[in-house]
Design a protein around this motif. Structure first.
Motif, PDB file in Angstrom:
ATOM      1  N   ASP A  70      10.259 -16.384  22.285  1.00 29.62           N
ATOM      2  CA  ASP A  70      10.777 -15.376  21.410  1.00 29.62           C
ATOM      3  C   ASP A  70      10.302 -13.952  21.845  1.00 29.62           C
ATOM      4  OD1 ASP A  70      11.462 -17.397  19.200  1.00 29.62           O
ATOM      5  OD2 ASP A  70       9.585 -18.087  19.503  1.00 29.62           O
ATOM      6  N   ALA A  71      11.017 -13.009  21.196  1.00 23.06           N
ATOM      7  CA  ALA A  71      10.711 -11.637  21.493  1.00 23.06           C
ATOM      8  C   ALA A  71      10.876 -10.936  19.986  1.00 23.06           C
ATOM      9  CB  ALA A  71      11.738 -11.135  22.398  1.00 23.06           C
ATOM     10  N   VAL A  72      10.259  -9.583  20.046  1.00 22.29           N
ATOM     11  CA  VAL A  72      10.641  -8.560  19.116  1.00 22.29           C
ATOM     12  C   VAL A  72      11.048  -7.420  19.811  1.00 22.29           C
ATOM     13  CG1 VAL A  72       8.905  -9.692  17.363  1.00 22.29           C
ATOM     14  CG2 VAL A  72       8.033  -8.076  18.938  1.00 22.29           C
ATOM     15  N   MET A  73      11.695  -6.547  19.112  1.00 24.72           N
ATOM     16  CA  MET A  73      12.381  -5.286  19.766  1.00 24.72           C
ATOM     17  C   MET A  73      11.111  -4.173  19.795  1.00 24.72           C
ATOM     18  SD  MET A  73      15.294  -2.942  18.459  1.00 24.72           S
ATOM     19  CE  MET A  73      16.556  -4.114  18.954  1.00 24.72           C
ATOM     20  N   TRP A 133      10.928  -7.658  14.017  1.00 25.45           N
ATOM     21  CA  TRP A 133       9.617  -8.298  13.841  1.00 25.45           C
ATOM     22  C   TRP A 133       9.688  -9.923  13.522  1.00 25.45           C
ATOM     23  CZ3 TRP A 133      11.536  -5.108   9.948  1.00 25.45           C
ATOM     24  CH2 TRP A 133      11.742  -5.691   8.564  1.00 25.45           C
ATOM     25  N   LEU A 134       8.732 -10.611  13.476  1.00 27.83           N
ATOM     26  CA  LEU A 134       8.603 -11.979  13.463  1.00 27.83           C
ATOM     27  C   LEU A 134       7.326 -12.392  12.578  1.00 27.83           C
ATOM     28  CD1 LEU A 134       9.775 -13.498  16.914  1.00 27.83           C
ATOM     29  CD2 LEU A 134      11.205 -13.748  14.730  1.00 27.83           C
ATOM     30  N   GLU A 135       7.516 -13.399  11.798  1.00 24.90           N
ATOM     31  CA  GLU A 135       6.246 -13.851  11.141  1.00 24.90           C
ATOM     32  C   GLU A 135       6.484 -15.163  11.081  1.00 24.90           C
ATOM     33  OE1 GLU A 135       3.686 -13.422   6.872  1.00 24.90           O
ATOM     34  OE2 GLU A 135       5.727 -12.119   7.119  1.00 24.90           O
ATOM     35  N   THR A 136       5.244 -15.878  11.437  1.00 24.43           N
ATOM     36  CA  THR A 136       5.274 -17.384  11.232  1.00 24.43           C
ATOM     37  C   THR A 136       4.167 -17.779  10.415  1.00 24.43           C
ATOM     38  OG1 THR A 136       3.549 -17.604  12.947  1.00 24.43           O
ATOM     39  CG2 THR A 136       5.775 -17.653  13.516  1.00 24.43           C
ATOM     40  N   ASP A 137       3.823 -18.914  10.259  1.00 24.98           N
ATOM     41  CA  ASP A 137       2.837 -19.559   9.318  1.00 24.98           C
ATOM     42  C   ASP A 137       1.370 -19.087   9.520  1.00 24.98           C
ATOM     43  OD1 ASP A 137       4.590 -20.890   7.805  1.00 24.98           O
ATOM     44  OD2 ASP A 137       4.378 -22.769   8.497  1.00 24.98           O
ATOM     45  N   SER A 138       1.166 -18.737  10.933  1.00 22.79           N
ATOM     46  CA  SER A 138       0.031 -18.620  11.551  1.00 22.79           C
ATOM     47  C   SER A 138      -0.103 -17.051  11.916  1.00 22.79           C
ATOM     48  CB  SER A 138      -0.167 -19.547  13.000  1.00 22.79           C
ATOM     49  OG  SER A 138       0.828 -19.207  13.925  1.00 22.79           O
ATOM     50  N   ALA A 139       0.745 -16.198  12.152  1.00 21.22           N
ATOM     51  CA  ALA A 139       0.721 -14.759  12.720  1.00 21.22           C
ATOM     52  C   ALA A 139       2.004 -13.981  12.395  1.00 21.22           C
ATOM     53  CB  ALA A 139       0.314 -14.988  13.932  1.00 21.22           C
ATOM     54  N   CYS A 140       1.507 -12.574  12.702  1.00 17.44           N
ATOM     55  CA  CYS A 140       2.794 -11.754  12.454  1.00 17.44           C
ATOM     56  C   CYS A 140       2.751 -10.908  13.890  1.00 17.44           C
ATOM     57  CB  CYS A 140       2.246 -10.645  11.429  1.00 17.44           C
ATOM     58  SG  CYS A 140       1.988 -11.448   9.792  1.00 17.44           S
ATOM     59  N   VAL A 186       7.313   0.838  12.044  1.00 17.63           N
ATOM     60  CA  VAL A 186       7.507  -0.380  12.851  1.00 17.63           C
ATOM     61  C   VAL A 186       7.315  -0.335  14.115  1.00 17.63           C
ATOM     62  CG1 VAL A 186       8.836  -2.405  12.670  1.00 17.63           C
ATOM     63  CG2 VAL A 186       8.255  -1.448  10.755  1.00 17.63           C
ATOM     64  N   LEU A 187       8.058   0.384  14.862  1.00 23.65           N
ATOM     65  CA  LEU A 187       8.334   0.636  16.153  1.00 23.65           C
ATOM     66  C   LEU A 187       7.548   1.394  17.114  1.00 23.65           C
ATOM     67  CD1 LEU A 187      11.948  -0.249  17.021  1.00 23.65           C
ATOM     68  CD2 LEU A 187      10.186  -1.849  16.628  1.00 23.65           C
ATOM     69  N   LYS A 188       6.689   2.448  16.420  1.00 22.74           N
ATOM     70  CA  LYS A 188       5.982   3.504  17.195  1.00 22.74           C
ATOM     71  C   LYS A 188       4.654   3.648  16.692  1.00 22.74           C
ATOM     72  CE  LYS A 188      10.316   5.872  18.490  1.00 22.74           C
ATOM     73  NZ  LYS A 188      11.133   7.130  18.485  1.00 22.74           N
ATOM     74  N   GLY A 189       4.469   3.266  15.319  1.00 22.59           N
ATOM     75  CA  GLY A 189       3.126   3.313  14.735  1.00 22.59           C
ATOM     76  C   GLY A 189       3.152   4.328  13.665  1.00 22.59           C
TER      77      GLY A 189
END
Length: 314
Positions: A70-73, A133-140, A186-189
């Motif tokens: 998987d990847a996030v931008m 972004w991605l979020e799963t049951d275990s992490a962000c 989100v992308l730069k902080g």
């Protein structure tokens, strides 16, 4: 499952191959396949700076297409899209200005992917497939900052999978708007303004009136900027010792571990806090190393420095 969270590659395919091999991935003729029970996740900034842009993208997207990664931008993929997209309200302008600084930042990619070419259009289309972004049951997982308030502003503009739409790209490119500020978070902080009359010059020679802050720290407000800034020492040294930050509108609103890239860290890898890990250890310079954090989804916490793996190129 073990998720191998890989930091900013920036066009250094040889370092990526070295790290994947070190992690036990094997090429099957089409892509790098993970060891049993593993899956890769790329935390953004695949492009710019390095000498192997296409080779890097070919490796990453072959793994995405084979559904073993998987990847996030990252902000560099976003910048590439804005740099190539005309402003619908001002057809003579691009959403990201073609000034000297922006062009220099993007020159390694455009050297291999000529602007406006068929190859250029192909890779821009592929970048649009990467979620913010991605979020799963275990992490962000996000490139720079897990800010649910900013994500709530962006969400109505995105696809169901949190990917950019043409409307989202246009609206988030307009400065001084809530959409622009949300995308920046989100992308730069998280950033805070420097007091009037104070500026700092970053590593690329750009004069800045704002500084990134370490949003993963507790109690950001009313502290000296030097204590909370995330910038090279040479830049932070330009800020007077007693200069305090303005109130910062940010609250971390999840109990899950959060994984980011973006921050050009150095030294021995270690979690930023009990909840946040950065896997960007400056692989785009000779003194930095492409870095991975191996997350066990069955036991995501506590975070441990023992879970880091670095490819120590010579």
């Amino acid at each position: 499952m073990i998720i191998d969270i890989i930091g900013d590659i920036h066009g250094y395919a040889d370092k990526l191959i070295g790290l994947l091999t070190q992690l036990g991935y094997q090429h099957n003729g089409q892509c790098f396949m993970p060891p049993k029970g593993h899956r890769a996740l790329f935390i953004g900034d695949l492009i710019d700076r390095g000498p192997q842009q296409i080779k890097t993208l070919d490796i990453v997207f072959a793994m995405l297409d084979a559904d073993v990664a998987d990847a996030v931008m990252g902000n560099h993929e976003y910048n590439a899209l804005a740099f190539a997209t005309l402003d619908p309200e001002h057809a003579e302008n691009y959403l990201r200005e073609h000034n000297e600084t922006h062009t220099r930042q993007h020159e390694a990619f455009l050297a291999e992917v000529p602007f406006g070419s068929e190859r250029h259009h192909y890779w821009l289309k592929r970048f649009c497939e990467i979620p913010l972004w991605l979020e799963t049951d275990s992490a962000c997982f996000v490139h720079a900052c897990w800010d649910v308030d900013s994500m709530a502003i962006l969400k109505p503009l995105l696809t169901r999978d949190n990917c950019l739409t043409p409307q989202a790209l246009t609206l988030t490119s307009k400065k001084h708007t809530p959409m622009f500020d949300a995308l920046e978070r989100v992308l730069k902080g998280v950033e805070t303004p420097l007091p009037k009359g104070i500026v700092m010059v970053d590593k690329e020679g750009t004069t800045r009136s704002r500084v990134r802050v370490r949003w993963w720290l507790d109690d950001l407000d009313n502290r000296p900027i030097r204590e909370i800034a995330r910038a090279p020492h040479s830049a932070i040294a330009q800020i007077p010792l007693d200069t305090k930050a303005e109130p910062i509108d940010f609250t971390l609103k999840t109990d899950k571990p959060i994984f980011v890239g973006h921050y050009w860290l150095t030294g021995t890898p270690t979690p930023l806090s009990t909840q946040v890990v950065c896997t960007d250890y400056s692989a785009a310079v000779d003194s930095g190393y492409l870095t991975c954090y191996q997350l066990d989804t069955e036991c995501p916490l506590p975070l441990s420095p023992n879970n880091f793996v670095q490819y120590r190129h010579t």
